[in-house]
Design a protein around this motif. Sequence first.
Motif, PDB file in Angstrom:
ATOM      1  N   ILE A   1       0.805  -1.114  -0.405  1.00 34.82           N
ATOM      2  CA  ILE A   1       0.523  -0.028  -0.217  1.00 34.82           C
ATOM      3  C   ILE A   1       0.814   1.154   0.518  1.00 34.82           C
ATOM      4  O   ILE A   1       1.610   1.551   0.542  1.00 34.82           O
ATOM      5  N   TYR A   2       0.346   2.033  -0.591  1.00 36.28           N
ATOM      6  CA  TYR A   2       1.352   3.420  -1.037  1.00 36.28           C
ATOM      7  C   TYR A   2       0.792   4.516  -0.734  1.00 36.28           C
ATOM      8  O   TYR A   2      -0.110   4.936  -1.332  1.00 36.28           O
ATOM      9  N   ALA A   3       1.080   5.583  -0.993  1.00 36.85           N
ATOM     10  CA  ALA A   3       0.361   6.832  -0.554  1.00 36.85           C
ATOM     11  C   ALA A   3       1.657   7.852  -1.452  1.00 36.85           C
ATOM     12  O   ALA A   3       2.633   8.038  -1.087  1.00 36.85           O
ATOM     13  N   ALA A   4       0.930   8.570  -2.710  1.00 34.32           N
ATOM     14  CA  ALA A   4       1.563   9.491  -3.465  1.00 34.32           C
ATOM     15  C   ALA A   4       1.444  11.099  -2.904  1.00 34.32           C
ATOM     16  O   ALA A   4       0.522  11.547  -3.064  1.00 34.32           O
ATOM     17  N   ILE A   5       2.283  11.407  -2.240  1.00 38.15           N
ATOM     18  CA  ILE A   5       2.224  12.740  -1.073  1.00 38.15           C
ATOM     19  C   ILE A   5       2.164  13.524  -2.725  1.00 38.15           C
ATOM     20  O   ILE A   5       3.881  13.843  -2.945  1.00 38.15           O
ATOM     21  N   SER A   6       1.147  14.683  -2.889  1.00 41.17           N
ATOM     22  CA  SER A   6       1.680  16.011  -3.757  1.00 41.17           C
ATOM     23  C   SER A   6       3.226  16.950  -3.657  1.00 41.17           C
ATOM     24  O   SER A   6       3.335  17.024  -2.579  1.00 41.17           O
ATOM     25  N   LYS A   7       3.778  17.003  -4.490  1.00 40.25           N
ATOM     26  CA  LYS A   7       4.750  18.187  -3.956  1.00 40.25           C
ATOM     27  C   LYS A   7       3.890  19.298  -4.198  1.00 40.25           C
ATOM     28  O   LYS A   7       3.345  19.938  -5.536  1.00 40.25           O
ATOM     29  N   ASP A   8       4.664  20.329  -4.042  1.00 38.12           N
ATOM     30  CA  ASP A   8       4.104  21.731  -4.073  1.00 38.12           C
ATOM     31  C   ASP A   8       4.212  22.247  -5.575  1.00 38.12           C
ATOM     32  O   ASP A   8       5.254  22.419  -5.834  1.00 38.12           O
ATOM     33  N   GLY A   9       3.662  22.559  -6.047  1.00 36.47           N
ATOM     34  CA  GLY A   9       3.658  23.753  -7.713  1.00 36.47           C
ATOM     35  C   GLY A   9       3.869  22.817  -8.492  1.00 36.47           C
ATOM     36  O   GLY A   9       4.378  22.816 -10.131  1.00 36.47           O
ATOM     37  N   THR A  10       3.548  20.963  -8.280  1.00 39.01           N
ATOM     38  CA  THR A  10       3.356  20.432  -9.844  1.00 39.01           C
ATOM     39  C   THR A  10       1.373  20.352  -9.662  1.00 39.01           C
ATOM     40  O   THR A  10       1.194  20.378  -9.730  1.00 39.01           O
ATOM     41  N   GLY A  11       1.735  19.136 -11.195  1.00 40.99           N
ATOM     42  CA  GLY A  11       0.270  18.988 -11.165  1.00 40.99           C
ATOM     43  C   GLY A  11      -0.168  18.379 -10.607  1.00 40.99           C
ATOM     44  O   GLY A  11      -0.938  17.600 -11.392  1.00 40.99           O
ATOM     45  N   SER A  12      -0.403  17.946  -9.340  1.00 39.63           N
ATOM     46  CA  SER A  12      -0.722  16.985  -8.891  1.00 39.63           C
ATOM     47  C   SER A  12      -1.482  17.389  -7.402  1.00 39.63           C
ATOM     48  O   SER A  12      -2.783  17.100  -7.685  1.00 39.63           O
ATOM     49  N   LEU A  13      -1.580  18.876  -6.730  1.00 35.81           N
ATOM     50  CA  LEU A  13      -2.250  19.649  -5.689  1.00 35.81           C
ATOM     51  C   LEU A  13      -2.315  18.576  -4.501  1.00 35.81           C
ATOM     52  O   LEU A  13      -2.365  18.775  -3.848  1.00 35.81           O
ATOM     53  N   GLY A  14      -3.331  17.365  -5.238  1.00 35.55           N
ATOM     54  CA  GLY A  14      -4.361  16.710  -4.084  1.00 35.55           C
ATOM     55  C   GLY A  14      -3.095  15.394  -4.287  1.00 35.55           C
ATOM     56  O   GLY A  14      -2.127  14.368  -4.705  1.00 35.55           O
ATOM     57  N   ASN A  15      -3.723  14.456  -3.168  1.00 34.98           N
ATOM     58  CA  ASN A  15      -2.950  13.066  -2.399  1.00 34.98           C
ATOM     59  C   ASN A  15      -3.112  12.078  -3.119  1.00 34.98           C
ATOM     60  O   ASN A  15      -4.695  12.339  -3.755  1.00 34.98           O
ATOM     61  N   ALA A  16      -2.513  11.187  -3.475  1.00 34.96           N
ATOM     62  CA  ALA A  16      -3.648  10.136  -4.028  1.00 34.96           C
ATOM     63  C   ALA A  16      -2.510   8.689  -3.479  1.00 34.96           C
ATOM     64  O   ALA A  16      -1.553   8.643  -2.716  1.00 34.96           O
ATOM     65  N   GLY A  17      -3.031   7.931  -3.556  1.00 35.55           N
ATOM     66  CA  GLY A  17      -2.334   6.628  -3.793  1.00 35.55           C
ATOM     67  C   GLY A  17      -2.983   4.885  -4.001  1.00 35.55           C
ATOM     68  O   GLY A  17      -3.769   5.120  -5.463  1.00 35.55           O
ATOM     69  N   PHE A  18      -1.818   4.133  -4.150  1.00 37.07           N
ATOM     70  CA  PHE A  18      -2.579   2.875  -4.631  1.00 37.07           C
ATOM     71  C   PHE A  18      -2.481   1.387  -3.679  1.00 37.07           C
ATOM     72  O   PHE A  18      -1.300   1.930  -2.599  1.00 37.07           O
ATOM     73  N   ALA A  19      -2.970   0.626  -4.322  1.00 36.86           N
ATOM     74  CA  ALA A  19      -1.873  -1.036  -3.599  1.00 36.86           C
ATOM     75  C   ALA A  19      -2.320  -1.755  -4.135  1.00 36.86           C
ATOM     76  O   ALA A  19      -3.457  -2.305  -5.020  1.00 36.86           O
ATOM     77  N   ASP A  20      -1.812  -2.895  -4.361  1.00 37.14           N
ATOM     78  CA  ASP A  20      -1.703  -3.923  -5.097  1.00 37.14           C
ATOM     79  C   ASP A  20      -2.563  -5.194  -4.164  1.00 37.14           C
ATOM     80  O   ASP A  20      -2.791  -5.678  -2.780  1.00 37.14           O
ATOM     81  N   LEU A  21      -3.651  -5.841  -4.436  1.00 36.83           N
ATOM     82  CA  LEU A  21      -4.983  -6.551  -4.044  1.00 36.83           C
ATOM     83  C   LEU A  21      -4.705  -7.917  -4.173  1.00 36.83           C
ATOM     84  O   LEU A  21      -5.658  -8.810  -4.330  1.00 36.83           O
ATOM     85  N   GLY A  22      -3.041  -8.339  -4.807  1.00 37.62           N
ATOM     86  CA  GLY A  22      -2.930  -9.445  -5.507  1.00 37.62           C
ATOM     87  C   GLY A  22      -3.219 -10.214  -6.604  1.00 37.62           C
ATOM     88  O   GLY A  22      -4.402 -11.163  -7.066  1.00 37.62           O
ATOM     89  N   GLY A  23      -2.402  -9.686  -7.720  1.00 38.68           N
ATOM     90  CA  GLY A  23      -3.001  -9.723  -8.705  1.00 38.68           C
ATOM     91  C   GLY A  23      -3.374  -9.023 -10.063  1.00 38.68           C
ATOM     92  O   GLY A  23      -4.081  -8.791 -10.536  1.00 38.68           O
TER      93      GLY A  23
END
Length: 121
Positions: A15-37
Amino acid sequence: MNYTYFNLDQAADSIYAAISKDGTGSLGNAGFADLGGETVVFDTFLTPAAGEQLRKAAEALTDNKVKYVVNSQWHGDHVYGNQAFEDAVFFGTEKLRHVFWEKHSIDVEKVQAGFSGYLNS
């Protein structure tokens, strides 16, 4: 690995958290997880470029294609990156879907003018 739009933190096993870098085209945070396949992404950032980088990171770290995307809400910093996941299955509430289509008929020139700094990063 160093990412342009976010810092990646491992929150738990697969499970990973993608934390936005200020001043880039991301703005909010995101994340993803491996569900096993299969991989699920949670929110997709503000720009397609940030969403694409998120997708590449998720697929590289889980060794799976992204199968699902969960949008937590309709604001642009959570959904504009959806374009990078066109072959995924999307999840959200019925209200989110209604408000998304109501609010996000996009006037490209207006978005570019309002977010030119983000879109050009």
